[in-house]
Design a protein around this motif. Sequence first.
Motif, PDB file in Angstrom:
ATOM      1  N   VAL A 187      14.332   1.123   4.149  1.00  0.00           N
ATOM      2  CA  VAL A 187      14.836  -0.132   4.691  1.00  0.00           C
ATOM      3  C   VAL A 187      16.359  -0.209   4.667  1.00  0.00           C
ATOM      4  O   VAL A 187      16.940  -1.139   5.213  1.00  0.00           O
ATOM      5  N   GLU A 239       3.794  -7.903   1.229  1.00  0.00           N
ATOM      6  CA  GLU A 239       3.525  -7.613   2.640  1.00  0.00           C
ATOM      7  C   GLU A 239       2.155  -6.975   2.824  1.00  0.00           C
ATOM      8  O   GLU A 239       1.495  -7.187   3.844  1.00  0.00           O
ATOM      9  N   GLN A 242      -0.784  -8.218   5.280  1.00  0.00           N
ATOM     10  CA  GLN A 242      -1.385  -7.317   6.262  1.00  0.00           C
ATOM     11  C   GLN A 242      -2.903  -7.247   6.104  1.00  0.00           C
ATOM     12  O   GLN A 242      -3.650  -7.360   7.089  1.00  0.00           O
ATOM     13  N   LYS A 251       4.608   2.422   6.708  1.00  0.00           N
ATOM     14  CA  LYS A 251       3.730   1.605   7.548  1.00  0.00           C
ATOM     15  C   LYS A 251       4.007   0.114   7.344  1.00  0.00           C
ATOM     16  O   LYS A 251       3.975  -0.667   8.295  1.00  0.00           O
ATOM     17  N   VAL A 258       6.901  -1.144   6.370  1.00  0.00           N
ATOM     18  CA  VAL A 258       8.221  -1.414   6.958  1.00  0.00           C
ATOM     19  C   VAL A 258       8.058  -1.784   8.423  1.00  0.00           C
ATOM     20  O   VAL A 258       8.671  -2.737   8.917  1.00  0.00           O
ATOM     21  N   GLU A 259       7.207  -1.054   9.111  1.00  0.00           N
ATOM     22  CA  GLU A 259       6.957  -1.331  10.530  1.00  0.00           C
ATOM     23  C   GLU A 259       6.236  -2.663  10.706  1.00  0.00           C
ATOM     24  O   GLU A 259       6.583  -3.478  11.573  1.00  0.00           O
ATOM     25  N   PHE A 260       5.220  -2.917   9.857  1.00  0.00           N
ATOM     26  CA  PHE A 260       4.443  -4.157   9.948  1.00  0.00           C
ATOM     27  C   PHE A 260       5.339  -5.387   9.742  1.00  0.00           C
ATOM     28  O   PHE A 260       5.248  -6.368  10.477  1.00  0.00           O
ATOM     29  N   ALA A 261       6.211  -5.323   8.728  1.00  0.00           N
ATOM     30  CA  ALA A 261       7.031  -6.489   8.368  1.00  0.00           C
ATOM     31  C   ALA A 261       8.382  -6.507   9.055  1.00  0.00           C
ATOM     32  O   ALA A 261       9.166  -7.429   8.817  1.00  0.00           O
ATOM     33  N   HIS A 262       8.658  -5.533   9.918  1.00  0.00           N
ATOM     34  CA  HIS A 262       9.948  -5.443  10.620  1.00  0.00           C
ATOM     35  C   HIS A 262      11.118  -5.516   9.632  1.00  0.00           C
ATOM     36  O   HIS A 262      12.079  -6.258   9.852  1.00  0.00           O
ATOM     37  N   MET A 263      11.033  -4.744   8.576  1.00  0.00           N
ATOM     38  CA  MET A 263      12.032  -4.827   7.499  1.00  0.00           C
ATOM     39  C   MET A 263      13.386  -4.297   7.898  1.00  0.00           C
ATOM     40  O   MET A 263      14.383  -4.612   7.261  1.00  0.00           O
ATOM     41  N   ARG A 264      13.452  -3.474   8.931  1.00  0.00           N
ATOM     42  CA  ARG A 264      14.740  -2.912   9.328  1.00  0.00           C
ATOM     43  C   ARG A 264      15.337  -3.611  10.533  1.00  0.00           C
ATOM     44  O   ARG A 264      16.341  -3.180  11.084  1.00  0.00           O
ATOM     45  N   ASP A 265      14.689  -4.688  10.961  1.00  0.00           N
ATOM     46  CA  ASP A 265      15.197  -5.429  12.133  1.00  0.00           C
ATOM     47  C   ASP A 265      16.415  -6.270  11.757  1.00  0.00           C
ATOM     48  O   ASP A 265      16.544  -6.717  10.641  1.00  0.00           O
TER      49      ASP A 265
END
Length: 337
Positions: free
Chosen positions: A116, A182, A186, A328, A330-337
């Motif tokens: 992240v 998270e 999920q 997985k 990180v993608e689900f929670a959009h942690m890097r957005d």
Amino acid sequence: MTSSTRHPFFLPSRRGVLGLVAAAAWALAPLGAAAQGAYPSRPIKIVVGYPPGGSVDQAARIVADALGPRLSATLMIDNQGGAAGAIAAQRVVGSPADGYTLLAGSSNEMAATGLVNPAQKYDPQKDLTPIGLIATAPVLLVAGPRSGVKSLAEFVDTVKRSPGKFSYGSSGVGSTLHFAGELVKQRAGLSMVHIPYRGTAALTGDLAGGTLDFAMLSPTAALPFIQSGRLFPIAITSAQRSPLLPQVPAMGEHPLLKGYEMVGWFGLAGPRNLPPEVTQLLKQNLQAVLQDPAVRQRLDQAGMVSPHPTSPADLGQLIATDMAKYAKLVEFAHMRD
């Protein structure tokens, strides 16, 4: 005095000087090797990326107390907090690979934070030499008085009825506590707002004070508040119930969360290219101290679960497995957005 007569303080020839130097070097070589000694011949620094008194610090000190006598060495704890342990890990990564600077780290900086934080400059799988797992530590889902929730079933039903209304806190974006929350969202199809905190003091204060609904906390951090009746334990994130709180259900006991498991862990590692003989010595002694009943008792009392003595975990494999699982989320929670 004849030419063949020598003064007691004569100056030898160049050839003689070289011969004396060579002889002295040969004579002193074993002495130098003995002075340097086998590893360890000087104090070992164990870097911890969190303040004194926290879970990682406790795990490091318990192990250091037992490892020191076995290695006949002084083990010093060096607390270097910041960036969820990543500052300490970076320091160890940049240290000489001689076994005198080690990392007592957690699943945060050894598996999660780089996923992240694009600014993190090290890769745990490439830049660390895994030595061994110290312990695992489940996470506790707790409720504050504002939520009105006191059981796992109530938690799922209440949050499911009001998507986005409720909040939960963790120790920071990309922390194991964040990932644990998270994964609940999920698996159970819940919508909650995540509130990151810099530490557990402010987090527990807001939760007990009624400005936050739920939180993911270490059991030891939550226990005083639970015992005083200010917070309510909802579920533990390990596959089974914890001996520390046997009355609290495991998260997977709810039908929507069957198979749920998300635990933090603590491990010992060195820089990349740590000599195999040093790695093996540390690994063997770490496994030995973790089989000591007194060490296991201290870990248990701190809310940690020490590895089973007959099957020591492969820390390198654990890092790889958790990084894949965290990616997985990180993608689900959009942690890097």
